[in-house]
Design a protein around this motif. Structure first.
Motif, PDB file in Angstrom:
ATOM      1  N   VAL A  51       6.443  73.578  30.140  1.00 28.68           N
ATOM      2  CA  VAL A  51       5.015  73.384  30.412  1.00 28.68           C
ATOM      3  C   VAL A  51       4.602  71.921  30.318  1.00 28.68           C
ATOM      4  O   VAL A  51       3.547  71.538  30.831  1.00 28.68           O
ATOM      5  N   GLU A  52       5.423  71.081  29.673  1.00 26.81           N
ATOM      6  CA  GLU A  52       5.082  69.661  29.547  1.00 26.81           C
ATOM      7  C   GLU A  52       6.358  68.857  29.353  1.00 26.81           C
ATOM      8  O   GLU A  52       7.255  69.249  28.599  1.00 26.81           O
ATOM      9  N   ILE A  53       6.433  67.703  30.041  1.00 28.83           N
ATOM     10  CA  ILE A  53       7.601  66.839  29.911  1.00 28.83           C
ATOM     11  C   ILE A  53       7.237  65.417  30.333  1.00 28.83           C
ATOM     12  O   ILE A  53       6.420  65.203  31.238  1.00 28.83           O
ATOM     13  N   GLY A  54       7.812  64.460  29.642  1.00 30.48           N
ATOM     14  CA  GLY A  54       7.814  63.084  30.115  1.00 30.48           C
ATOM     15  C   GLY A  54       6.593  62.244  29.850  1.00 30.48           C
ATOM     16  O   GLY A  54       6.511  61.116  30.336  1.00 30.48           O
ATOM     17  N   PHE A  99       7.352  67.030  25.178  1.00 29.79           N
ATOM     18  CA  PHE A  99       8.155  68.134  25.711  1.00 29.79           C
ATOM     19  C   PHE A  99       7.666  69.418  25.057  1.00 29.79           C
ATOM     20  O   PHE A  99       7.559  69.507  23.839  1.00 29.79           O
ATOM     21  N   GLU A 100       7.391  70.419  25.886  1.00 27.13           N
ATOM     22  CA  GLU A 100       6.925  71.694  25.351  1.00 27.13           C
ATOM     23  C   GLU A 100       7.338  72.822  26.290  1.00 27.13           C
ATOM     24  O   GLU A 100       7.336  72.664  27.520  1.00 27.13           O
ATOM     25  N   MET A 137       4.389  63.571  16.495  1.00 24.51           N
ATOM     26  CA  MET A 137       5.575  64.417  16.539  1.00 24.51           C
ATOM     27  C   MET A 137       5.234  65.826  17.012  1.00 24.51           C
ATOM     28  O   MET A 137       6.090  66.522  17.562  1.00 24.51           O
ATOM     29  N   ALA A 138       4.001  66.243  16.805  1.00 24.48           N
ATOM     30  CA  ALA A 138       3.591  67.590  17.210  1.00 24.48           C
ATOM     31  C   ALA A 138       3.678  67.793  18.716  1.00 24.48           C
ATOM     32  O   ALA A 138       3.760  68.931  19.187  1.00 24.48           O
ATOM     33  N   GLU A 139       3.669  66.701  19.475  1.00 22.23           N
ATOM     34  CA  GLU A 139       3.738  66.801  20.929  1.00 22.23           C
ATOM     35  C   GLU A 139       5.174  66.914  21.441  1.00 22.23           C
ATOM     36  O   GLU A 139       5.381  67.040  22.648  1.00 22.23           O
ATOM     37  N   ILE A 140       6.140  66.890  20.532  1.00 24.91           N
ATOM     38  CA  ILE A 140       7.550  66.865  20.934  1.00 24.91           C
ATOM     39  C   ILE A 140       8.245  68.090  20.357  1.00 24.91           C
ATOM     40  O   ILE A 140       8.556  68.146  19.171  1.00 24.91           O
TER      41      ILE A 140
END
Length: 251
Positions: A152-155, A144-145, A161-164
């Motif tokens: 811009v980003e989900i799912g 999620f971002e 953890m950096a991607e959340i």
């Protein structure tokens, strides 16, 4: 602004707890999930509420609620249930909520006031909740971002953890303009794709088409129930008497 609660599924991961009732009637802290939601919506000034039922929809009757039936609830996902409210979504802005979450009235008010045509809430302080539910947050948490208040980003599957940067809650708001974009997307799908598409995939598809999705951050004050272990963890946390960031029982 009316609200639509998506409550068609049984919630098979709940086991025997949903044998005789839909998932949204599972009790948490002494009350059904649905009743916690209805209280939060009422406190936020929402008086017109439609519940999309399916499994054991006969149990959903409450004074003042409109009940609609997704009679294909076993073959469709949440988007299929949402389509049962097509006329409402096409007519005026609507709040949409999953039925297995609880949240505060403040979240509803903030979402209703958000700019843009399509908006979602997300929990910026998600990690504490996921650590309570899972041995490792990465077992379940998805990518999620946001950027400048837009999704811009989900799912996606998170590998670090950096991607959340937060977690989507299952609380959305559509205007008729946003709903027209959703209908145009869904109408291009094959019948099988239309039955299988879930809400997160829908949001990802809208992003790929360049549709803006505004994001409203919250800091705790909600939770979701996916399993009996979730219920047990929440009940134990509340019983401890220690203040909890994710306690939803505030206005």
């Amino acid at each position: 602004m009316p609200a639509i609660i998506l409550a068609a599924g049984r919630g098979s991961r709940m086991g025997g707890l949903t044998e005789a009732r839909p998932k949204c009637l599972t009790p948490l802290a002494g009350r059904p999930l649905l009743d916690w939601q209805l209280d939060a919506l009422a406190a936020a000034g929402v008086t017109r509420i439609t519940v999309i039922g399916g499994y054991r929809a006969d149990c959903l009757r409450r004074p003042g609620l409109e009940i609609r039936l997704n009679d294909r609830w076993e073959e469709t996902n949440m988007v299929g249930s949402l389509l049962c409210a097509d006329d409402l979504l096409a007519a005026e802005p609507c709040l949409v909520a999953y039925s297995d979450i609880v949240y505060r009235a403040a979240h509803v008010r903030e979402l209703a006031a958000a700019p843009g045509e399509l908006a979602i809430t997300y929990d910026a302080e998600w990690k504490e909740l996921w650590e309570l539910r899972f041995a490792s947050p990465l077992d379940d948490a998805e990518t999620f971002e946001t950027r400048s208040g837009r999704l811009v980003e989900i799912g996606g599957r998170a590998h670090s953890m950096a991607e959340i940067k937060g977690q989507y809650m299952g609380l959305l708001r559509f205007t008729p303009t946003a709903w027209a974009c959703v209908r145009a997307l869904v109408d291009r799908l094959t019948p099988i794709e239309r039955d299988r598409i879930d809400m997160t995939t829908l949001l990802r598809r809208l992003l790929s088409l360049g549709e803006p999705i505004d994001c409203v951050p919250v800091s705790g004050g909600w939770c979701e129930v996916d399993s009996p272990s979730d219920l047990a963890a929440y009940e134990a946390r509340l019983a401890s008497g220690v203040p909890w960031l994710h306690d939803w029982r505030q206005k």
